[in-house]
Design a protein around this motif. Structure first.
Motif, PDB file in Angstrom:
ATOM      1  N   ALA A  55       0.854  -1.243   0.011  1.00  0.00           N
ATOM      2  CA  ALA A  55      -0.080  -0.260  -0.222  1.00  0.00           C
ATOM      3  C   ALA A  55       0.826   1.308   0.054  1.00  0.00           C
ATOM      4  CB  ALA A  55      -1.018  -0.111   1.297  1.00  0.00           C
ATOM      5  N   PRO A  57      -8.848 -10.436   2.336  1.00  0.00           N
ATOM      6  CA  PRO A  57      -7.783  -9.493   2.137  1.00  0.00           C
ATOM      7  C   PRO A  57      -6.357 -10.004   1.906  1.00  0.00           C
ATOM      8  CG  PRO A  57      -8.680  -9.896   4.416  1.00  0.00           C
ATOM      9  CD  PRO A  57      -9.507 -10.370   3.699  1.00  0.00           C
ATOM     10  N   SER A 101      -2.261  -9.014   1.090  1.00  0.00           N
ATOM     11  CA  SER A 101      -1.226  -7.913   1.049  1.00  0.00           C
ATOM     12  C   SER A 101      -0.696  -7.775  -0.251  1.00  0.00           C
ATOM     13  CB  SER A 101       0.074  -8.540   1.976  1.00  0.00           C
ATOM     14  OG  SER A 101      -0.256  -8.922   3.474  1.00  0.00           O
ATOM     15  N   VAL A 144      -4.430  -4.015  -2.169  1.00  0.00           N
ATOM     16  CA  VAL A 144      -5.461  -3.112  -1.366  1.00  0.00           C
ATOM     17  C   VAL A 144      -6.324  -2.703  -2.585  1.00  0.00           C
ATOM     18  CG1 VAL A 144      -3.767  -1.170  -1.233  1.00  0.00           C
ATOM     19  CG2 VAL A 144      -5.871  -1.365   0.100  1.00  0.00           C
ATOM     20  N   CYS A 187      -8.459  -5.596  -4.006  1.00  0.00           N
ATOM     21  CA  CYS A 187      -9.257  -6.089  -3.072  1.00  0.00           C
ATOM     22  C   CYS A 187     -10.669  -5.068  -3.098  1.00  0.00           C
ATOM     23  CB  CYS A 187      -8.884  -6.179  -1.694  1.00  0.00           C
ATOM     24  SG  CYS A 187      -7.656  -7.455  -1.483  1.00  0.00           S
TER      25      CYS A 187
END
Length: 258
Positions: free
Chosen positions: A99, A147, A149, A152, A155
């Motif tokens: 992110a 979710p 890693s 983001v 998702c």
């Protein structure tokens, strides 16, 4: 004769991969097909491949983020083939990144292609659908509910696609329009797998799957045919997992030998 003979199908994001396989499956079943993607060269090549396979097909270059362009595309599809029986929205963008390395613009780009693009395709298609009887299908992903890693952006976008699917199923069901989504698992020979899964990790990924193998583009195409067939006439608002059990979690423990 196939029940799709003479029916009209529109597939967005269909220059390659899963969506092009869906277009070929409907064409092989007798449907007339319009394929759309933002690259004029790639979509014309895809349409030419369909025509070489004996399908009445046309290609239209348009970005799914361009609503006015989509309105024109659906009008052109209807002018050539008639009202649409099936619309598949599968345009997508994705990449692996934490992110803190995903800029606001990069996040917006993925959301605009996946989520806004799906809404645009479905909304722009509505006035050109066979009603009652049309089938709309979004291509979503497991990231919509799990979710992950480095995902983001995807998702968030795919979670939105699932809710667009369900909300439109509620609103458009009274008009006889069914709206569903297909959530593929790891599918071999796709751009998504090339980007998201290192080939050296293939055996480890497969060990985590209940069915111990990747799916094929044909598996997703068959699911699209099912959702648009009479066998699914009472199915709407459904997210159909075609994923070898990946939605179930880690199946690497050998319970049969325990």
């Amino acid at each position: 004769m196939s029940e799709f003979a003479g029916r009209n199908v529109f597939v967005a994001g269909a220059s390659s991969g899963i969506n092009l396989a869906i277009a070929h499956a409907f064409g092989a079943a007798g449907a007339r097909v319009t394929v759309l993607s933002r690259s004029a060269d790639k979509i014309e090549a895809a349409a030419a491949g369909l025509r070489d396979a004996g399908v009445d097909a046309q290609g239209i270059a348009c970005d799914v983020r361009d609503y006015a362009g989509l309105e024109a595309a659906f009008a052109a599809a209807r002018e050539r083939h008639g009202a649409l029986d099936v619309v598949v929205s599968g345009a997508a963008g994705n990449f692996l990144a934490p992110a803190l390395k995903v800029s606001a613009n990069a996040f917006k780009t993925v959301v605009d292609i996946d989520l806004l693009g799906t809404y645009n395709v479905f909304r722009a298609s509505f006035d050109h659908l066979v009603k009652p009887g049309a089938s709309l299908i979004a291509i979503t992903a497991g990231q919509a509910v799990h979710p992950m890693s480095f995902q983001v952006h995807a998702c968030a976008a795919k979670a939105g696609v699932n809710m667009v699917t369900k909300c439109l199923a509620l609103e458009w069901g009274p008009a006889g329009v069914r709206v569903n989504a297909i959530s593929p698992g790891p599918i071999a020979d796709t751009e998504g797998m090339k980007r998201l899964a290192d080939p050296e990790r293939e055996s480890a990924i497969k060990r985590r799957l209940a069915l111990r193998d990747y799916g094929t583009k044909g598996d997703i195409a068959e699911a699209a045919l099912y959702l648009s067939s009479g066998a699914a006439k009472y199915v709407t608002g459904t997210i159909l997992n075609v994923d070898g059990g990946s939605d179930l979690g880690d199946a690497s423990a050998d319970a049969l030998s325990a």
